[in-house]
Structures are given as structure tokens and as C-alpha cells.
Design a protein around this motif. Structure first.
Motif, PDB file in Angstrom:
ATOM      1  N   LEU A 168       3.957  -6.481  88.771  1.00 35.29           N
ATOM      2  CA  LEU A 168       5.393  -6.200  88.912  1.00 35.29           C
ATOM      3  C   LEU A 168       5.621  -5.111  89.953  1.00 35.29           C
ATOM      4  O   LEU A 168       4.711  -4.336  90.279  1.00 35.29           O
ATOM      5  CB  LEU A 168       5.970  -5.747  87.569  1.00 35.29           C
ATOM      6  N   ARG A 173       7.825  -2.184  86.644  1.00 37.35           N
ATOM      7  CA  ARG A 173       6.649  -1.914  85.817  1.00 37.35           C
ATOM      8  C   ARG A 173       6.783  -0.566  85.108  1.00 37.35           C
ATOM      9  O   ARG A 173       6.504  -0.459  83.908  1.00 37.35           O
ATOM     10  CB  ARG A 173       5.398  -1.931  86.695  1.00 37.35           C
ATOM     11  N   ALA A 207      11.938  -7.351  83.937  1.00 37.67           N
ATOM     12  CA  ALA A 207      10.478  -7.296  83.908  1.00 37.67           C
ATOM     13  C   ALA A 207       9.925  -8.284  82.889  1.00 37.67           C
ATOM     14  O   ALA A 207       8.959  -9.013  83.174  1.00 37.67           O
ATOM     15  CB  ALA A 207      10.021  -5.874  83.571  1.00 37.67           C
ATOM     16  N   LEU A 210      10.275 -11.822  84.290  1.00 36.22           N
ATOM     17  CA  LEU A 210       9.310 -12.142  85.345  1.00 36.22           C
ATOM     18  C   LEU A 210       7.916 -12.360  84.776  1.00 36.22           C
ATOM     19  O   LEU A 210       7.192 -13.266  85.207  1.00 36.22           O
ATOM     20  CB  LEU A 210       9.285 -11.012  86.384  1.00 36.22           C
ATOM     21  N   VAL A 211       7.555 -11.543  83.796  1.00 35.77           N
ATOM     22  CA  VAL A 211       6.225 -11.702  83.194  1.00 35.77           C
ATOM     23  C   VAL A 211       6.134 -13.047  82.487  1.00 35.77           C
ATOM     24  O   VAL A 211       5.122 -13.774  82.607  1.00 35.77           O
ATOM     25  CB  VAL A 211       5.944 -10.543  82.219  1.00 35.77           C
TER      26      VAL A 211
END
Lengths: 222, 195
Positions: A168, A173, A207, A210-211
């Protein structure tokens, strides 16, 4: 409903006349005993500051870890942060809690160290991240499966998530690691990072999204 | 992959307990940080010490300059009184200038107390030793200076232009142009325009 302070007694009693510090996001005042320690430290009492070190050194260390992800760097940054806090404690005005003020100091110190670190990205992704299961620590996150194959699959998924988090952007992150730690509230994170509360919430959500996407994409690959 | 799993892995990334001796090392760093028991910074031997070491003489020099500007006698050494300098060696011989009688319409050398000061001081000094050439040059210079009539305007006289001694060129003589009519043949005689 306004809480009643009339029943408070003792040396650090909080009375209605005692105004708690108010931050941008609301009251985040310290407990009375912490405020007394801070006041004594501001008056030059080193033993009072030592008590604050005892109380907060773990949180400071974990904050440095969130930014640096290397225990040796976090160790040095924690020491530097406390030394700086002791020197600057007279400048603490109580606009935020002492803990937030302290974590803001260590966060900035950690970012400075991170910027100064050459090729930080390569090193941060390789440190303690070897494929050797013995030093990885991921086994703690994987439920013990009787079937070795299922255990290996679960471990592989955890590794995918960890790699996706590592890839990230720093802003996403950092925010995700701080929020996931459980050590800080969103308000404290917002003050530490110097961003609005809504930005913190958005970063954490982005985040996670996206993960999830990256883990799904890697799952689809053969 | 659920959000819970992501948060769990993210927490694992920072879930490192500090070393057991970290607190001790922090306190040792604080002890070594150069703070005394009152929390005040101990005078270090760093830049602040050098700053004071340089600032103190600079401040004293500034005060001395300011005081000297207000009262010049403070800074004046022996032989110097205020703004007036008594030089033991005269620069030039003004004795003859001082002896010149002022004449109406002539510019005087110095006025008031300044001129008096010059003549007074030069009278106390010894005559400069000049070589013969220098003395001769000084005599010529003084004489030429004395001959100048500063307020006298010489009337310039000039001769008329048509006088014999004039430097003007001779008067131009223009020869009249003589026009002679050309003889023309009468029209129709000789050439014919039969085009």
C-alpha cells in the motif's frame, strides 16, 4: 448529559471548575493522575516524567513500529522521542492529551528516520519476512488445522494479506496499521497524522478495500 | 478475505512488544541528555556558549561606538582634541597668502574663524624646507594667483568681418547664367510625322 464531578475526591480530584483539555475533535483530556504528572514534569520533576515514561513507552514503541516496522529503528526512535518530549514539555499546553502529544512527537521522529533511511522500501519488505516459517510469526495468525494442506493454504492467505498491506501507499498503510493496532482512537490518529478525522476513516476504508481487491486478484491467478 | 482478517494481519505487523530493557535505556538517555533536576537546560558548551562569547564583545563595542559618537573626546587619543587635529607638520606655506591684503572684488582665502585659525596655526610652525626648484615654483604660483582678478571681466574686442585682417573667406562671386536661345526649325519643314 453532563457528568457530575462532585463525587471526585483525592489529590487529583476533578471538579466542575477543572476544565479538561478540548481538542479539535472533542474532549480528549488525560486522566487526573496523568495531568498531575505532566504538571510536575513541567515544573522540572524528573521522577514525574519517569513515571510518564513507564506509562507510555509501550505505546510510543508501537507507534514507531507502525511507521518503521523494524524493532531496532523503533527502539532508537522511542528513546529520541522521550528525550525530545522532556526537553519540550514546557511547551505542552494541553490542547490535546499528553498521550496524543507524545505520540505525535514519536510519529514525526519516526517519519524523519524513515525518510532518511536509504532504500527503506526494499529493506522494510525484507526484514523478518523470510519464507522460513520459524521466524515469520505468521503461525500465530493461522488457526491450527489438522490437515497440513489446509494449514498451508491458510498460511498462504495470511501471507497474501501481509504482502498486500506492505504494498500500500505509505499514507494508507500507516493509517491502516495505526487503526488496526487498537492502541489509538481515530481521533488520536487524526491528531498524530495532522489530518481531519474523515480523512482517517476514508484511508482505513480505502486501504482495506485495496487489500481485499489485491488478494482476490492474486487468488484468480494460477 | 474479511475485514477482520485484514485488521488481524495489520495488527500483527506492529504487534511487537518493546524490549524489556527499553525503559531503562530511555531513562539513561534522559540522564545523559544534559538536564538538571530543575528541568532547565544545563549551559552547554555548544553553540550557545560560543554565541555568548561572541555577542558580549560585540555588545561592548557597540556601546563604545554609540558613546563615542555622542562625545568624541572619549575616543580621541593624545594630540587630538575633538574634531580638530593639530598637525605638527604644515602641509603648505600659507604665510604669503595670509599676508595678502584683501582687495575689493577679490575672492578671499578662507573666511571668519577658519582663515584666522589657519594663519594662527601656521605662524607657530617652522618654515618648511623647500628645494630651490620648489621655492621657485611656489613663487611663480603665488604670483600667478595674485594676478588673478577674480571679479574683473575683460571686454572682448573683435574686428568687423569686412576688415582686412578678417579671417573670414572672401565674398562669393556668382556669375550670372547666360541663356542662349537655340535655333528651331519651323514645324513641317524637313521631318514629317507620317506614322
Amino acid at each position: 448529559m453532563v457528568p457530575s464531578f462532585a463525587a471526585s475526591t483525592g489529590p487529583f480530584a476533578v471538579t466542575p471548575d477543572t476544565e479538561l483539555p478540548v481538542s479539535e475533535y472533542g474532549r480528549v483530556g488525560d486522566p487526573p493522575e496523568v495531568r498531575a504528572l505532566v504538571a510536575a514534569a513541567q515544573a522540572g520533576d524528573r521522577s514525574a516524567f519517569d513515571d510518564l515514561v513507564t506509562r507510555y513507552h509501550r505505546a510510543v514503541f508501537r507507534t514507531a513500529m507502525a511507521a518503521l516496522q523494524r524493532p531496532e529503528d523503533a527502539d532508537n526512535t522511542t528513546q529520541d522521542a522521550f528525550v525530545l518530549a522532556w526537553r519540550k514539555i514546557s511547551a505542552f499546553r494541553g490542547d490535546s492529551s499528553f498521550k496524543t502529544w507524545l505520540l505525535t512527537i514519536v510519529w514525526r521522529q519516526a517519519l524523519d528516520r524513515r525518510r532518511a533511511r536509504a532504500r527503506w522500501w526494499q529493506r522494510s519488505t525484507t526484514v523478518s519476512r523470510s519464507d522460513d516459517p520459524s521466524d515469520d510469526g505468521l503461525d500465530r495468525l493461522v488457526s491450527h488445522e489438522a490437515d497440513p494442506e489446509r494449514h498451508a493454504a491458510a498460511r498462504h492467505r495470511v501471507r497474501q494479506v501481509r504482502d498486500a498491506i506492505t504494498r500500500l501507499s505509505p499514507k494508507l498503510r500507516d493509517t491502516l496499521l495505526l487503526a488496526s493496532d487498537g492502541e489509538y482512537s481515530y481521533e488520536e490518529i487524526a491528531e498524530m497524522l495532522g489530518v481531519p478525522l474523515g480523512t482517517v476513516k476514508w484511508r482505513v476504508s480505502e486501504a482495506r478495500k485495496l487489500v481485499q481487491q489485491r488478494c482476490e486478484q492474486s487468488k484468480e491467478k494460477p | 478475505m474479511s475485514i477482520h482478517d485484514i485488521d488481524r494481519v495489520a495488527r500483527h505487523l506492529v504487534d511487537t512488544e518493546p524490549p524489556p530493557n527499553l525503559e531503562t535505556r530511555i531513562l539513561a538517555r534522559l540522564d545523559a541528555a544534559g538536564r538538571d533536576a530543575t528541568g532547565q537546560e544545563r549551559p552547554s558548551e555548544g553553540w550557545t556558549w560560543w554565541m555568548w562569547r561572541a555577542a558580549l564583545p560585540a555588545a561592548l563595542a557597540t556601546i563604545a561606538i554609540v558613546m563615542g559618537t555622542r562625545n568624541p573626546k572619549i575616543l580621541a587619543p593624545n594630540g587630538v582634541q575633538g574634531t580638530e587635529v593639530l598637525s605638527p607638520q604644515p602641509v603648505a606655506d600659507f604665510s604669503r597668502i595670509a599676508k595678502l591684503e584683501p582687495q575689493p572684488g577679490r575672492a578671499s582665502v578662507g573666511t571668519g574663524k577658519a582663515a584666522e585659525g589657519i594663519s594662527t596655526r601656521t605662524s607657530d610652525t617652522t618654515e618648511p624646507r623647500l628645494s630651490s626648484e620648489e621655492a621657485a615654483w611656489m613663487d611663480r604660483r603665488i604670483l600667478m594667483l595674485a594676478a588673478v582678478e577674480a571679479l574683473r571681466v575683460e571686454h572682448l574686442s573683435f574686428d568687423p568681418l569686412n576688415s582686412a585682417g578678417s579671417t573670414q573667406p572672401e565674398a562669393l562671386a556668382i556669375t550670372p547664367l547666360i541663356m542662349t536661345p537655340l535655333p528651331l526649325e519651323p514645324l513641317g519643314s524637313g521631318r514629317h510625322n507620317d506614322r
